[in-house]
Scaffold this active site. Structure first.
Site, PDB file in Angstrom:
ATOM      1  N   GLU A 138      74.850  44.091 -18.163  1.00 19.84           N
ATOM      2  CA  GLU A 138      74.747  45.293 -18.995  1.00 19.84           C
ATOM      3  C   GLU A 138      73.442  46.026 -18.677  1.00 19.84           C
ATOM      4  O   GLU A 138      72.552  46.183 -19.502  1.00 19.84           O
ATOM      5  CB  GLU A 138      74.867  44.949 -20.484  1.00 19.84           C
ATOM      6  CG  GLU A 138      76.257  44.409 -20.828  1.00 19.84           C
ATOM      7  CD  GLU A 138      76.457  44.092 -22.296  1.00 19.84           C
ATOM      8  OE1 GLU A 138      77.565  44.335 -22.817  1.00 19.84           O
ATOM      9  OE2 GLU A 138      75.514  43.576 -22.919  1.00 19.84           O
ATOM     10  N   GLU A 234      82.750  41.212 -19.910  1.00 22.52           N
ATOM     11  CA  GLU A 234      82.676  40.809 -21.311  1.00 22.52           C
ATOM     12  C   GLU A 234      83.741  41.591 -22.060  1.00 22.52           C
ATOM     13  O   GLU A 234      83.749  42.815 -22.038  1.00 22.52           O
ATOM     14  CB  GLU A 234      81.294  41.104 -21.910  1.00 22.52           C
ATOM     15  CG  GLU A 234      80.149  40.366 -21.245  1.00 22.52           C
ATOM     16  CD  GLU A 234      78.803  40.703 -21.877  1.00 22.52           C
ATOM     17  OE1 GLU A 234      78.684  40.550 -23.118  1.00 22.52           O
ATOM     18  OE2 GLU A 234      77.891  41.119 -21.145  1.00 22.52           O
TER      19      GLU A 234
END
Length: 576
Positions: A138, A234
């Site tokens: 991320e 994710e």
């Protein structure tokens, strides 16, 4: 080395015209979508047990500053990370590893943690299986405190170190964006290290409906524009409770929860999730589903200081579980199999337990009158059981042909399901702690279509044919033996040899036992030892300087011999 595969991209949303182009990256399957689960050790184990399957990929995390979670337990309130444990528990599964910068990406980029980077890469490559490395995952998530320059510089360095260390065929580098709805669009380029430094583009898929799927669609189109495969690294139905069947539109505190039917829950989150993969089938090559009871982990629990997540366990609802199993059993998904590594473009197929992917749901089996045996689940799934006779049971293992996994207690029995082939002969074994001692029993069985397999021949639990096919020498198991000091030349009866900074060989001299079975263990991960000369030995993945418990146990007529000790792994041979 890079692998390039032809793919097809739709020229428009409703158009039937297509144009050919290529996906560039390492460990990219030619066709299909890798199915992986996460994201903590216990949640992965619960998923595997509840669904009776070996995941094709397993996901965990490590911090770059202290390498916490690499070789021992690390839990910051989001579940246990322990990559070594996960790798040993699933030796024939791909590893998907997220690396946290611990808020120090600029220090990482400056070279402060270069030694840790080398240790991390060497350790992961030592597991000899496909590894998908989510470096600084991320990258654009504001909670991570990353800088674009730190991301770009560190990515380029890690990519070059993978090549310099000779791991480019084992480790694939994933650049994952947060796909976070409050983040403005059009900013991904500033975080991009360059196509030559990235194998995959990744994204997070939690509540994309909050922004009409704009952020995940942007990430998908970005991957497409770079010619890279897409990994949903994710994904979880954020703010849904699968067990309680509720949903909250409040991302901060989960207030005003609305009741849902299981079908509504599936239709609202899961159906669009799989549709997103279908809509982007030209580039989607992998996904990780986070299958966890988030509310039970203190970091995510009330009062929800890091947002409201819920409970995403597919096994917590019968319809969700059934729908999930039916979906991932479809041909476009890559589940666990004996050819998994080859399918992912890895150099060899490896060994170990030969899975056939998800085995689907089964009705709860009826208890059997016998103490120890097996029951038929399907033509490719066997359940080994032993009745609970009241042992202290600090630990237990149920084994099929030397593959030993922790059993679950169900209906007064310890049970575990394994992939198997109808008509084949297997060694089954059960062992359990009982105070200062332990109980062990084993037999040989032929897997037939019946509920309680009572006919078995007592003997060595590791002598069957099938199940674990050469897991000791394959790419997915431990590292086999060979090289270094011959244990027969050591004066010590029991100890270890240094093989490399990431490989340890544990040995015990043969003292004349009957030895219809034996096990050598590293930190309670137990596998049959190889007899070489006058010693039993076995190699394991390990990290130089780390502490381990080594154990040797062997059958001796009607009894057994067991010994163990604690050691520190150093560069020496014949260590006692």
């Amino acid at each position: 080395m890079k692998r390039t595969y032809l793919s097809l991209i739709a020229a428009g949303v409703m158009s039937l015209s297509v144009s050919a182009w290529s996906l560039d990256g390492v460990l990219v399957p030619e066709s299909g979508i890798l199915v992986s689960v996460g994201q903590d050790v216990d949640s992965v184990n619960d998923y595997a047990s509840a669904l009776g399957t070996i995941p094709a990929g397993v996901t965990n995390y490590v911090g770059i500053v202290n390498l916490d979670g690499l070789n021992s337990d690390a839990d910051a309130g989001a579940g246990r990370n322990n990559i070594a444990e996960l790798a040993n528990a699933y030796p024939t599964s791909a590893l998907v590893v997220g690396v946290s910068m611990n808020g120090e990406v600029d220090a990482v980029a400056s070279g402060r943690y270069n030694a840790n980077i080398d240790t991390l890469l060497n350790t992961l490559a030592g597991y000899d299986r496909p590894v998908y490395l989510r470096w600084a995952y991320e990258v654009d998530g504001p909670w991570n405190g990353h800088s674009p320059s730190g991301i770009v510089t560190s990515f380029q360095y890690v990519h070059d170190r993978i090549i310099a260390l000779g791991h480019q065929a084992k480790i694939s580098l994933v650049w994952q964006v947060a796909s976070y709805c409050p983040t403005p669009g059009g900013q991904l380029d500033q975080w991009w290290p360059g196509s030559e430094y990235v194998d995959w583009v990744g994204l997070s898929y939690f509540a994309p409906q909050d922004c009409n799927w704009d952020r995940v669609n942007e990430a998908a189109q970005f991957a497409r524009s770079k010619g890279k495969p897409l990994f949903l690294n994710e994904s979880t139905p954020q703010r849904y409770q699968v067990a309680d069947l509720t949903y909250s539109a409040d991302p901060a505190k989960g207030t005003n929860r609305q009741s849902k039917t299981s079908q509504q829950l599936w239709d609202e989150w899961f159906a669009p999730y799989f549709q997103f993969m279908s809509d982007n089938s030209d580039i989607v090559k992998g996904f990780t589903y986070i299958n966890a009871d988030w509310d039970s982990q203190w970091r995510w629990a009330a009062p929800y200081n890091e947002g409201y997540w819920g409970d995403s366990r597919v096994q917590a609802n019968a319809l969700i579980k059934s729908n999930w199993q039916q979906e991932i059993a479809k041909g476009q998904y890559i589940n666990h199999s004996e050819t998994l590594f080859e399918t992912l473009g890895y150099g060899s197929t490896g060994g170990g337990d030969n899975g056939g992917g998800d085995n689907g749901g089964t009705n709860p089996p009826e208890p059997c009158n016998e103490e120890f045996g097996y029951r038929y689940v399907s033509d490719s799934t066997i359940e080994v059981f032993h009745k609970n006779n009241g042992w202290s049971a600090e630990w237990n293992y149920v084994c099929l042909n030397g593959l030993c996994l922790q059993g679950e207690i169900k209906n007064g029995e310890y049970v575990k399901q394994f992939d198997a082939q109808l008509g084949s002969t297997y060694g089954i074994e059960f062992k359990v702690a009982d105070g200062e001692s332990q109980f062990i029993t084993d037999k040989s069985v032929t897997f037939e279509n019946k509920q309680c397999g009572s006919t078995g021949t007592p003997g060595g639990g590791d002598n069957g044919s099938g199940g674990d096919n050469g897991g000791d020498n394959g790419s997915g198991g431990d590292n086999g033996s060979g090289g270094g000091t011959d244990p027969s030349q050591c004066s010590a009866d029991f100890g270890y040899n240094y093989r490399s900074d990431t490989e340890i060989e544990v040995f015990h001299k043969d003292l004349g036992w009957s030895a219809s079975w034996n096990y050598i263990c590293l930190d309670d991960y137990c596998v049959p030892g190889d007899k070489s000369g006058d010693s039993y030995n076995r190699s394991f993945n390990a990290t130089l300087g780390s502490d381990y418990k080594i154990t040797f146990k062997v059958e001796d007529s009607a009894s057994q011999f067991i010994t163990e000790k604690n050691i520190t792994f150093v560069n020496t041979s014949c260590a006692q």
